[in-house]
Design a protein around this motif. Sequence first.
Motif, PDB file in Angstrom:
ATOM      1  N   VAL A  66      38.711  40.170  40.418  1.00 37.57           N
ATOM      2  CA  VAL A  66      38.775  38.869  41.089  1.00 37.57           C
ATOM      3  C   VAL A  66      37.552  38.630  41.977  1.00 37.57           C
ATOM      4  CG1 VAL A  66      40.072  37.490  42.772  1.00 37.57           C
ATOM      5  CG2 VAL A  66      41.276  38.697  40.945  1.00 37.57           C
ATOM      6  N   GLU A  67      37.223  39.631  42.811  1.00 30.59           N
ATOM      7  CA  GLU A  67      36.096  39.469  43.734  1.00 30.59           C
ATOM      8  C   GLU A  67      34.773  39.377  42.976  1.00 30.59           C
ATOM      9  OE1 GLU A  67      34.839  38.154  46.840  1.00 30.59           O
ATOM     10  OE2 GLU A  67      36.987  38.580  46.790  1.00 30.59           O
ATOM     11  N   ALA A  68      34.629  40.197  41.940  1.00 29.27           N
ATOM     12  CA  ALA A  68      33.396  40.176  41.137  1.00 29.27           C
ATOM     13  C   ALA A  68      33.231  38.827  40.441  1.00 29.27           C
ATOM     14  CB  ALA A  68      33.436  41.310  40.104  1.00 29.27           C
ATOM     15  N   VAL A  69      34.333  38.259  39.972  1.00 29.96           N
ATOM     16  CA  VAL A  69      34.263  36.963  39.280  1.00 29.96           C
ATOM     17  C   VAL A  69      33.920  35.863  40.279  1.00 29.96           C
ATOM     18  CG1 VAL A  69      35.655  35.241  38.050  1.00 29.96           C
ATOM     19  CG2 VAL A  69      35.689  37.632  37.317  1.00 29.96           C
ATOM     20  N   ARG A  70      34.476  35.941  41.480  1.00 31.07           N
ATOM     21  CA  ARG A  70      34.128  34.958  42.525  1.00 31.07           C
ATOM     22  C   ARG A  70      32.626  34.961  42.775  1.00 31.07           C
ATOM     23  NH1 ARG A  70      38.880  36.450  46.178  1.00 31.07           N
ATOM     24  NH2 ARG A  70      40.384  35.014  45.274  1.00 31.07           N
ATOM     25  N   GLU A  71      32.067  36.166  42.912  1.00 22.66           N
ATOM     26  CA  GLU A  71      30.619  36.280  43.178  1.00 22.66           C
ATOM     27  C   GLU A  71      29.802  35.805  41.993  1.00 22.66           C
ATOM     28  OE1 GLU A  71      29.607  40.228  44.601  1.00 22.66           O
ATOM     29  OE2 GLU A  71      31.183  40.063  46.125  1.00 22.66           O
ATOM     30  N   LEU A  72      30.288  36.124  40.788  1.00 20.97           N
ATOM     31  CA  LEU A  72      29.577  35.730  39.569  1.00 20.97           C
ATOM     32  C   LEU A  72      29.497  34.214  39.432  1.00 20.97           C
ATOM     33  CD1 LEU A  72      28.487  36.655  36.690  1.00 20.97           C
ATOM     34  CD2 LEU A  72      30.842  36.311  35.901  1.00 20.97           C
ATOM     35  N   LEU A  73      30.606  33.539  39.785  1.00 27.54           N
ATOM     36  CA  LEU A  73      30.677  32.093  39.533  1.00 27.54           C
ATOM     37  C   LEU A  73      30.192  31.250  40.710  1.00 27.54           C
ATOM     38  CD1 LEU A  73      34.048  31.886  37.563  1.00 27.54           C
ATOM     39  CD2 LEU A  73      31.714  31.890  36.652  1.00 27.54           C
ATOM     40  N   ALA A  74      30.069  31.846  41.880  1.00 28.27           N
ATOM     41  CA  ALA A  74      29.658  31.066  43.062  1.00 28.27           C
ATOM     42  C   ALA A  74      28.375  30.261  42.819  1.00 28.27           C
ATOM     43  CB  ALA A  74      29.529  31.978  44.282  1.00 28.27           C
ATOM     44  N   PRO A  75      27.358  30.839  42.160  1.00 27.06           N
ATOM     45  CA  PRO A  75      26.145  30.040  41.930  1.00 27.06           C
ATOM     46  C   PRO A  75      26.285  29.043  40.779  1.00 27.06           C
ATOM     47  CG  PRO A  75      25.732  32.412  41.609  1.00 27.06           C
ATOM     48  CD  PRO A  75      27.203  32.228  41.697  1.00 27.06           C
ATOM     49  N   VAL A  76      27.381  29.117  40.010  1.00 22.44           N
ATOM     50  CA  VAL A  76      27.530  28.272  38.805  1.00 22.44           C
ATOM     51  C   VAL A  76      28.251  26.972  39.148  1.00 22.44           C
ATOM     52  CG1 VAL A  76      28.439  28.166  36.444  1.00 22.44           C
ATOM     53  CG2 VAL A  76      27.605  30.354  37.365  1.00 22.44           C
ATOM     54  N   ALA A  77      29.391  27.087  39.822  1.00 23.01           N
ATOM     55  CA  ALA A  77      30.200  25.907  40.163  1.00 23.01           C
ATOM     56  C   ALA A  77      31.246  26.318  41.191  1.00 23.01           C
ATOM     57  CB  ALA A  77      30.887  25.362  38.911  1.00 23.01           C
ATOM     58  N   PRO A  78      31.776  25.347  41.963  1.00 25.29           N
ATOM     59  CA  PRO A  78      32.857  25.687  42.887  1.00 25.29           C
ATOM     60  C   PRO A  78      34.150  25.932  42.089  1.00 25.29           C
ATOM     61  CG  PRO A  78      32.108  23.396  43.176  1.00 25.29           C
ATOM     62  CD  PRO A  78      31.407  23.935  41.987  1.00 25.29           C
ATOM     63  N   VAL A  79      34.650  27.145  42.111  1.00 22.28           N
ATOM     64  CA  VAL A  79      35.876  27.469  41.370  1.00 22.28           C
ATOM     65  C   VAL A  79      36.829  28.249  42.269  1.00 22.28           C
ATOM     66  CG1 VAL A  79      34.716  27.594  39.115  1.00 22.28           C
ATOM     67  CG2 VAL A  79      34.994  29.663  40.463  1.00 22.28           C
TER      68      VAL A  79
END
Length: 230
Positions: A66-79
């Motif tokens: 969960v935390e890794a995915v949050r960090e991965l997607l933060a620069p892509v879009a607000p999710v």
Amino acid sequence: MTAQLNARGDVAVLVPAAGAGLRLGPGGPKALRLLGGEPLLVHAIRRVAAASSVRQIVVAAPATEVEAVRELLAPVAPVIVVAGGAERQESVSLALAAVPAEIGIVLVHDAARALTPPQLIESVAAAVREGHPAVIPVLPVVDTIKEVGPGEVVLGTVDRSVLRSVQTPQGFRHEVLAAAHAGAAGALTDDAGLVEKAGLPVTCVPGSELAMKITRPLDLILAEALLPLG
Ligand code: CTP
Ligand code: MG
């Protein structure tokens, strides 16, 4: 660059991404496998975020990621990232819980359909907006389909003209999807199946070859070839 979502949009997109990817062979969770140097989930979310009526995106990630995915997607879009469940249906239910009642249309979209064009997301949403309670993108079936019995003996040939291959995103009026999931008993592979069981009409719109599901190793090779197209 981080995408902006449409604060006035009427669509939430749930992205179940918590599967293991067993059919893809050894490696990490499928959503985090690389395609052209980027995780499948990044490709999928970038395209979802580019669809103009999307206001909210909820990803169901593998519980340990969960935390890794949050960090991965933060620069892509607000999710919003939540932990997924053991079955896809459970992952969808957990993601649905994060969507506020005021968002009228909810789409469910597999992370594994990483190259799905934003236009397909919009066309499914538009059909729900026009009044259909449940909408699925489909393609005609190209192979001849046979029904087989014990011993792999052919029982008959199915009339292909009445068959469709079903893709995602599948779109629903929010309350229709919520009711379908609340009443869900067995594990189904798609959300529209739950709505069918409830006796509501499910309407088809044209799908896209680019919305192919990356399931087996060959699909990754095909997706690599499709990447420049979408
Ligand atoms: N999915 C999920 N939670 C699960 C199982 C699946 O969120 N418990 C998601 C997958 O991450 C994928 C989508 O549902 O984006 C469609 O599932 P599938 O293509 O079957 O992916 P996997 O379950 O990861 O693959 P496999 O069945 O080969 O293990
Ligand atoms: Mg699976």
